[in-house]
Design a protein around this motif. Structure first.
Motif, PDB file in Angstrom:
ATOM      1  N   LEU A  83      28.897 -66.008  85.245  1.00 34.65           N
ATOM      2  CA  LEU A  83      28.338 -65.762  86.569  1.00 34.65           C
ATOM      3  C   LEU A  83      28.631 -64.331  87.000  1.00 34.65           C
ATOM      4  N   GLY A  84      29.850 -63.855  86.724  1.00 36.49           N
ATOM      5  CA  GLY A  84      30.190 -62.471  87.030  1.00 36.49           C
ATOM      6  C   GLY A  84      29.328 -61.481  86.271  1.00 36.49           C
ATOM      7  N   ALA A  85      29.005 -61.792  85.021  1.00 33.65           N
ATOM      8  CA  ALA A  85      28.129 -60.923  84.234  1.00 33.65           C
ATOM      9  C   ALA A  85      26.743 -60.833  84.863  1.00 33.65           C
ATOM     10  N   LEU A  86      26.251 -61.951  85.405  1.00 31.22           N
ATOM     11  CA  LEU A  86      24.964 -61.916  86.108  1.00 31.22           C
ATOM     12  C   LEU A  86      25.072 -61.069  87.369  1.00 31.22           C
ATOM     13  N   GLY A  87      26.253 -61.067  87.993  1.00 29.25           N
ATOM     14  CA  GLY A  87      26.486 -60.188  89.129  1.00 29.25           C
ATOM     15  C   GLY A  87      26.424 -58.731  88.725  1.00 29.25           C
ATOM     16  N   VAL A  88      26.973 -58.393  87.568  1.00 32.11           N
ATOM     17  CA  VAL A  88      26.871 -57.020  87.048  1.00 32.11           C
ATOM     18  C   VAL A  88      25.408 -56.662  86.819  1.00 32.11           C
ATOM     19  N   ALA A  89      24.656 -57.585  86.230  1.00 32.56           N
ATOM     20  CA  ALA A  89      23.262 -57.315  85.875  1.00 32.56           C
ATOM     21  C   ALA A  89      22.379 -57.104  87.092  1.00 32.56           C
TER      22      ALA A  89
ATOM     23  N   ALA B  22      31.951 -59.579  89.712  1.00 33.92           N
ATOM     24  CA  ALA B  22      31.423 -58.450  88.934  1.00 33.92           C
ATOM     25  C   ALA B  22      32.243 -57.181  89.108  1.00 33.92           C
ATOM     26  N   GLY B  23      32.936 -57.046  90.232  1.00 32.46           N
ATOM     27  CA  GLY B  23      33.570 -55.775  90.560  1.00 32.46           C
ATOM     28  C   GLY B  23      34.540 -55.264  89.515  1.00 32.46           C
ATOM     29  N   ASP B  24      35.427 -56.120  89.041  1.00 33.48           N
ATOM     30  CA  ASP B  24      36.419 -55.665  88.065  1.00 33.48           C
ATOM     31  C   ASP B  24      35.756 -55.286  86.748  1.00 33.48           C
ATOM     32  N   ALA B  25      34.720 -56.016  86.342  1.00 34.37           N
ATOM     33  CA  ALA B  25      34.004 -55.679  85.108  1.00 34.37           C
ATOM     34  C   ALA B  25      33.373 -54.300  85.220  1.00 34.37           C
ATOM     35  N   GLU B  26      32.798 -53.996  86.372  1.00 35.54           N
ATOM     36  CA  GLU B  26      32.183 -52.689  86.567  1.00 35.54           C
ATOM     37  C   GLU B  26      33.223 -51.573  86.484  1.00 35.54           C
ATOM     38  N   GLY B  27      34.426 -51.844  87.025  1.00 33.09           N
ATOM     39  CA  GLY B  27      35.495 -50.859  86.928  1.00 33.09           C
ATOM     40  C   GLY B  27      35.951 -50.639  85.500  1.00 33.09           C
ATOM     41  N   VAL B  28      36.048 -51.713  84.731  1.00 29.11           N
ATOM     42  CA  VAL B  28      36.427 -51.605  83.318  1.00 29.11           C
ATOM     43  C   VAL B  28      35.370 -50.820  82.545  1.00 29.11           C
ATOM     44  N   ILE B  29      34.110 -51.128  82.783  1.00 30.48           N
ATOM     45  CA  ILE B  29      33.028 -50.417  82.101  1.00 30.48           C
ATOM     46  C   ILE B  29      33.102 -48.928  82.398  1.00 30.48           C
ATOM     47  N   SER B  30      33.261 -48.573  83.668  1.00 29.53           N
ATOM     48  CA  SER B  30      33.319 -47.164  84.046  1.00 29.53           C
ATOM     49  C   SER B  30      34.468 -46.431  83.354  1.00 29.53           C
ATOM     50  N   PHE B  31      35.631 -47.065  83.310  1.00 33.44           N
ATOM     51  CA  PHE B  31      36.793 -46.430  82.674  1.00 33.44           C
ATOM     52  C   PHE B  31      36.587 -46.288  81.170  1.00 33.44           C
ATOM     53  N   MET B  32      36.111 -47.322  80.525  1.00 32.32           N
ATOM     54  CA  MET B  32      35.948 -47.279  79.080  1.00 32.32           C
ATOM     55  C   MET B  32      34.831 -46.310  78.662  1.00 32.32           C
TER      56      MET B  32
END
Length: 311
Positions: free
Chosen positions: A182-188, A151-161
């Motif tokens: 699975l990573g998306a569920l980690g974000v959620a 999830a970590g990299d997705a959260e970083g992308v979301i924050s930047f965008m």
């Protein structure tokens, strides 16, 4: 040993033809010696404003900032647009040969009024850093920790965008396929502000052959249950009836373990067999899943355009 769900090989993510088209696109905007710096490279191209970006995220292990190879798409105009982040699966090997895919799906979202970011996690493709989206070996795999690490990299992308002028920071959807699901569920499980929903396409991990899972199927189900207990976001889960990685009974079992909070709606959709199996979403068969996804986006209260309609 195969350790994950993207078992059909990295180039099947978009197909050989699409891979060739991608290299043609890269040749236009991203020569091999291009300087990596945070933000966009060159000008948007084509009807869907396709553009290479380098998105900075922080490495949890080292604390250093790494740049992720990302393709951004967006509708015409200034926006702000709701954002869709499409998160990829995990090949068995050759991580650096991975290229951003999901082009047809990204174009579908743009046609319906959304901006789209398709990042590659650290260590994949030309993204900096090392691959860190699996915790343990196949024999000792910790699915819960793996979901959170992914999830970590997705959260970083979301924050930047969310800081970009053409993005509505309060309207973010994460779409995950396979290991990315699975990573998306980690974000959620600890969603950043502004994330309003999850689309899970054939999500999961650890399937090294049909019916056999790293560290045992029960460990996967237990982690999914824990993630569900932490979730507060509406979601839609879509699995093909001919998915050879997560068969219909397992997909339903994961959903049942996850969707235990009666205050949060988790929709399950069994997609018809198409012969594409686990790769249905990366292959871009929008006619199969488009209607269900569009209905979900409308239910979230997002503005969903009709392709070809004037704004």
């Amino acid at each position: 040993m195969r350790i994950d769900v993207w078992r059909l090989g990295i180039v099947t993510m978009v197909g050989l033809v699409a891979l060739g088209a991608w290299w043609s696109f890269v040749a236009k905007i991203a020569p091999a010696d291009i300087e990596r710096r945070a933000g966009a490279v060159g000008l948007p191209l084509g009807a869907h404003n396709q553009q290479l970006w380098w998105i900075p995220v922080q490495s949890r292990e080292e604390g250093a900032v790494r740049l992720l190879e990302t393709i951004v798409y967006r509708p015409a105009g200034a926006g702000p647009f709701a954002l869709v982040v499409i998160y990829h699966g995990k090949p068995a090997r050759n991580f650096q040969a991975v290229r951003p895919g999901f082009e047809v799906a990204a174009q579908w979202f743009v046609d319906h009024g959304f901006a789209v970011a398709v990042p590659l996690r650290q260590g994949y493709g030309r993204s900096q850093g090392t691959v860190h989206d699996m915790v343990g070996t196949c024999e000792t795999m910790d699915y819960l920790a793996t979901a959170r690490a992914t999830a970590g990299d997705a959260e970083g992308v979301i924050s930047f965008m969310q800081r970009q002028s053409f993005i509505d920071p309060g309207s973010v959807i994460i779409v995950g396929h396979s290991h990315g699901g699975l990573g998306a569920l980690g974000v959620a499980s600890d969603a950043p502000n502004g994330v309003v929903g999850v689309i899970n396409f054939a999500g999961g991990s650890g399937s090294w052959k049909r019916g056999h899972f790293c560290n045992g199927r029960d460990k996967l189900i237990s982690a999914i249950s824990r993630l569900g207990s932490e979730n507060r976001l509406p979601q839609i889960w879509l699995y093909g009836l001919d998915d050879e990685t997560f068969d219909p009974s397992l997909a339903r079992e994961m959903w049942s373990a996850y969707a235990t909070n009666p205050r949060v709606k988790i929709i399950f959709v069994a997609l018809p067999a198409t012969g594409e199996g686990h790769m249905l979403f990366p292959n871009g068969n929008t006619s199969v899943w488009g209607s269900a996804v569009q209905q979900f986006l409308v239910q979230l209260g997002l503005r969903v355009s009709r392709p070809g309609a004037a704004d």
